[in-house]
Design an enzyme around this catalytic site. Sequence first.
Site, short mmCIF file in Angstrom:
data_model
loop_
_atom_site.label_atom_id
_atom_site.label_comp_id
_atom_site.label_asym_id
_atom_site.label_seq_id
_atom_site.Cartn_x
_atom_site.Cartn_y
_atom_site.Cartn_z
CG ASP A 63 -3.80 -7.40 -3.38
OD1 ASP A 63 -4.09 -6.38 -3.11
OD2 ASP A 63 -3.49 -7.88 -4.40
CB SER A 142 -4.21 12.25 -2.18
OG SER A 142 -3.47 13.05 -2.67
CE1 TYR A 154 -2.09 8.01 -4.52
CE2 TYR A 154 -2.06 10.34 -4.88
CZ TYR A 154 -1.80 9.45 -3.95
OH TYR A 154 -1.68 9.43 -2.53
CE LYS A 158 -4.91 8.02 -2.64
NZ LYS A 158 -5.44 7.11 -1.22
N1 LIG Z 1 2.58 10.42 1.51
C1 LIG Z 1 1.77 11.33 1.38
O1 LIG Z 1 2.33 12.62 0.96
C2 LIG Z 1 0.42 11.07 0.93
C3 LIG Z 1 -0.33 12.33 0.50
C4 LIG Z 1 -1.64 12.09 0.52
C5 LIG Z 1 -2.01 10.80 0.59
N2 LIG Z 1 -1.45 9.60 1.00
C6 LIG Z 1 -2.18 8.51 1.15
O2 LIG Z 1 -1.90 7.94 2.43
C7 LIG Z 1 -2.12 6.41 2.40
C8 LIG Z 1 -0.44 6.09 2.84
O3 LIG Z 1 0.37 6.79 2.30
P1 LIG Z 1 2.05 6.64 2.78
O4 LIG Z 1 2.65 7.68 2.15
O5 LIG Z 1 2.18 6.07 4.19
O6 LIG Z 1 2.52 5.18 1.81
P2 LIG Z 1 3.51 4.36 2.09
O7 LIG Z 1 4.14 3.72 0.49
O8 LIG Z 1 4.71 4.48 2.95
O9 LIG Z 1 2.84 2.78 2.55
C9 LIG Z 1 1.75 2.35 1.98
C10 LIG Z 1 1.49 0.84 2.66
O10 LIG Z 1 0.38 0.50 1.76
C11 LIG Z 1 0.80 -1.18 1.71
N3 LIG Z 1 0.08 -1.69 0.50
C12 LIG Z 1 0.30 -1.29 -1.03
N4 LIG Z 1 -0.44 -2.03 -1.59
C13 LIG Z 1 -1.08 -2.74 -0.87
C14 LIG Z 1 -2.12 -3.97 -0.91
N5 LIG Z 1 -2.73 -4.12 -2.45
N6 LIG Z 1 -2.44 -4.44 0.03
C15 LIG Z 1 -2.21 -4.13 1.35
N7 LIG Z 1 -1.33 -3.27 1.44
C16 LIG Z 1 -0.64 -2.64 0.36
C17 LIG Z 1 2.40 -1.04 1.26
O11 LIG Z 1 2.96 -2.55 1.56
C18 LIG Z 1 2.86 -0.05 2.42
O12 LIG Z 1 3.25 -0.49 3.78
C19 LIG Z 1 -2.13 6.09 0.85
O13 LIG Z 1 -3.40 5.79 0.54
C20 LIG Z 1 -1.74 7.25 0.04
O14 LIG Z 1 -2.18 7.44 -1.35
C21 LIG Z 1 -0.23 9.81 1.09
#
Ligand SMILES: NC(=O)c1ccc[n+]([C@@H]2O[C@H](COP(=O)([O-])OP(=O)(O)OC[C@H]3O[C@@H](n4cnc5c(N)ncnc54)[C@H](O)[C@@H]3O)[C@@H](O)[C@H]2O)c1
Length: 252
Positions: A63, A142, A154, A158
Amino acid sequence: MSRFTGRTAVVTGAAQGIGAATARRLAGEGAAVAVVDLTAERAEPVAARIREEGGKALAYGCDVADEDAVRAAFDRVAEDFGGLHILVNNAGITRDNLFFRMPKADWDAVLGVNLTSAFICAQAAQVRMVEQRYGKIVSLSSRSALGNRGQANYAAAKAGIQGLTATLAIELGPYNINVNAVAPGYIATSMTAATAARVGASAEEHQRAVAERTPLRRVGQPEEIAAVVAFLASDDASYVSGQTLYVNGGAR
Ligand SMILES: NC(=O)c1ccc[n+]([C@@H]2O[C@H](COP(=O)([O-])OP(=O)(O)OC[C@H]3O[C@@H](n4cnc5c(N)ncnc54)[C@H](O)[C@@H]3O)[C@@H](O)[C@H]2O)c1
């Protein structure tokens, strides 16, 4: 292409989405990759796929908001691969709600996983990076850092990533450590599919609506973020530090 030969990279939250694409991209260019997620079992399919593709990867469970767990995992990574050169702070969660009814527990959870985790992981990684006089830290911010309805927690986390990035660049720069952030717009992953479900739309409907108001007229794919993370983690970006790069199809 082998920009990362001889480098060890930790990618957090790498079991799926942007993290998985980043792990595969870095491994594809020669890095030994620690695929970190909540449990090693969740991370293992991505590590196994990288190995099948001829790369080096191992799965680790921790975690990222738990300081002791992070330190133990990073020690194992350094023992298994030797060194720790690249850290990608990617793990993230959302707990969206309008501010007036947002439970403090959801504020704490989102700040913990999206922001405090970057503090903890960067602190654990910098010990080795300083010793090596070499390191790259790339964190996921983000577009929501600029403000987004229903995302007070969030957005704050970010935006915090951007301040942390600017400050670590100043403090760690003298040790040849580059610190940058990537701020994606809407990327098609489970995270955005969950957002669609919350507003009662299918993932496709939600993506179509976002695409219409995005200059490039489409949403992004995880590989398009992975490519930018890889650039910032590489020596191609050797004089880039303290920056947040928005990767959002031209949206303002
Ligand atoms: N998808 C989008 O549009 C978007 C946009 C801007 C920023 N982001 C950022 O990009 C990153 C990845 O996003 P995504 O869309 O691939 O998300 P996702 O939900 O598909 O994947 C996130 C991963 O993080 C893991 N995770 C969650 N809590 C955790 C913890 N405490 N310890 C270890 N692992 C943990 C989850 O198990 C998952 O595998 C994130 O930081 C998200 O905020 C995503």
